[in-house]
Design a protein around this motif. Structure first.
Motif, PDB file in Angstrom:
ATOM      1  N   GLU A  53      32.819  34.436  46.326  1.00  0.00           N
ATOM      2  CA  GLU A  53      34.212  34.278  45.911  1.00  0.00           C
ATOM      3  C   GLU A  53      34.620  35.392  44.950  1.00  0.00           C
ATOM      4  OE1 GLU A  53      35.030  30.430  44.387  1.00  0.00           O
ATOM      5  OE2 GLU A  53      34.555  29.380  46.261  1.00  0.00           O
ATOM      6  N   HIS A  57      37.474  38.171  45.767  1.00  0.00           N
ATOM      7  CA  HIS A  57      38.602  38.326  44.847  1.00  0.00           C
ATOM      8  C   HIS A  57      38.726  39.782  44.396  1.00  0.00           C
ATOM      9  CE1 HIS A  57      41.650  37.307  41.954  1.00  0.00           C
ATOM     10  NE2 HIS A  57      40.885  37.647  40.917  1.00  0.00           N
ATOM     11  N   THR A  60      40.281  41.778  47.142  1.00  0.00           N
ATOM     12  CA  THR A  60      41.722  41.519  47.235  1.00  0.00           C
ATOM     13  C   THR A  60      42.478  42.342  46.199  1.00  0.00           C
ATOM     14  OG1 THR A  60      41.375  39.274  48.078  1.00  0.00           O
ATOM     15  CG2 THR A  60      43.502  39.752  47.055  1.00  0.00           C
ATOM     16  N   ARG A  61      41.957  42.371  44.993  1.00  0.00           N
ATOM     17  CA  ARG A  61      42.579  43.140  43.925  1.00  0.00           C
ATOM     18  C   ARG A  61      42.474  44.640  44.178  1.00  0.00           C
ATOM     19  NH1 ARG A  61      39.561  41.625  38.900  1.00  0.00           N
ATOM     20  NH2 ARG A  61      41.126  42.935  37.882  1.00  0.00           N
TER      21      ARG A  61
END
Length: 254
Positions: A53, A57, A60-61
């Motif tokens: 996770e 994340h 994604t950033r």
């Protein structure tokens, strides 16, 4: 084993190559070119990060352009990026640590904006960045087993760096016959490529027999080996497959 100068200076040498895959193939080809018999016995493998996770994340950033720099620490990290089909925006610059890493970045279709010139390790990155450290956020993707030296150095420079585990390094047992050949002195040299390989040698093959030649891929790896009680005979000038083999050749023909 022969130590005379010839077109095949490693003729008669059996050399333990502790990593497989493309890297192992490249080293084996370079060894055969000089007359050696490579013994490929991977001692490490790579597995997915346990904190998926956090990694997702971070990706994604990254794709959203939140980072000024992406630091890629190994070719395995590149495999993780391509495996997740990560698109690095033009606004994010990529720093590759090591020539092999830079090559993997390019082959994967990413661009390399910066690679340390003289010292191609993370230490070289810090040294060159000291002159003009990044002002924005930096994402560093690394192995779970990476030490904290890079984090400490960047923090001391005031760099806003986030370190995320991209993969895990796991040990692989060498075949019984290979371990027996090492113990019996039937293998003349062993190539050490990382702290992870050092740990596996210490656990699986130590104590190494007197007379075996140990070649380390760089000063940091040599330091880790010596800390583990492994005598390092020579350090490669260049952190590449060819650099490792060249270091062994130069030692042999002296």
């Amino acid at each position: 084993m022969t130590t005379r100068r010839s077109s095949k200076p490693l003729a008669g040498w059996r050399v333990l190559v502790p990593r497989g895959g493309e890297w192992g193939n490249n080293v084996s080809a370079a060894l055969r070119k000089h007359g050696a018999s490579p013994i490929v016995a991977p001692m490490i493998n790579f597995a997915a990060s346990q904190n998926r996770e956090e990694l997702a994340h971070a990706f994604t950033r990254l794709e959203a352009g939140e980072f000024e720099w992406l630091v890629v620490t190994s070719s395995t990290t590149v495999n993780v990026l391509t495996g997740h089909d990560v698109s690095v925006p033009d606004s994010t610059r990529i720093a590759a640590i090591g020539e092999l890493t830079a090559s993997a970045v390019s082959l994967a279709g990413y661009r390399t904006d910066f690679t340390p010139e003289n010292d191609t390790s993370s230490r070289g990155l810090v040294k060159e960045w000291t002159q003009a450290p990044p002002s924005g956020a930096v994402l560093v993707l690394q192995s779970e087993s990476a030490d904290g030296s890079l984090a400490t150095a960047l923090s001391g420079m005031g760099v806003k760096a986030e370190f995320v585990t991209a993969y895990r390094t796991i040990g692989v047992a060498v075949p019984i016959d290979v371990a027996a050949d090492v113990a019996a002195g039937e293998i003349g040299a062993i190539l050490i490529t990382s702290a992870s390989v050092v740990r596996e040698i210490q656990e699986q093959l130590a104590p190494l027999p007197e007379g075996i030649v140990v070649v380390a891929i760089g000063p940091r790896t040599a330091f880790d080996a010596r800390e583990a009680g492994i005598l390092v005979n020579v350090i490669a000038e260049y952190r590449t497959a060819e650099g490792l083999v060249d270091a062994l050749v130069e030692l042999v023909v002296r």
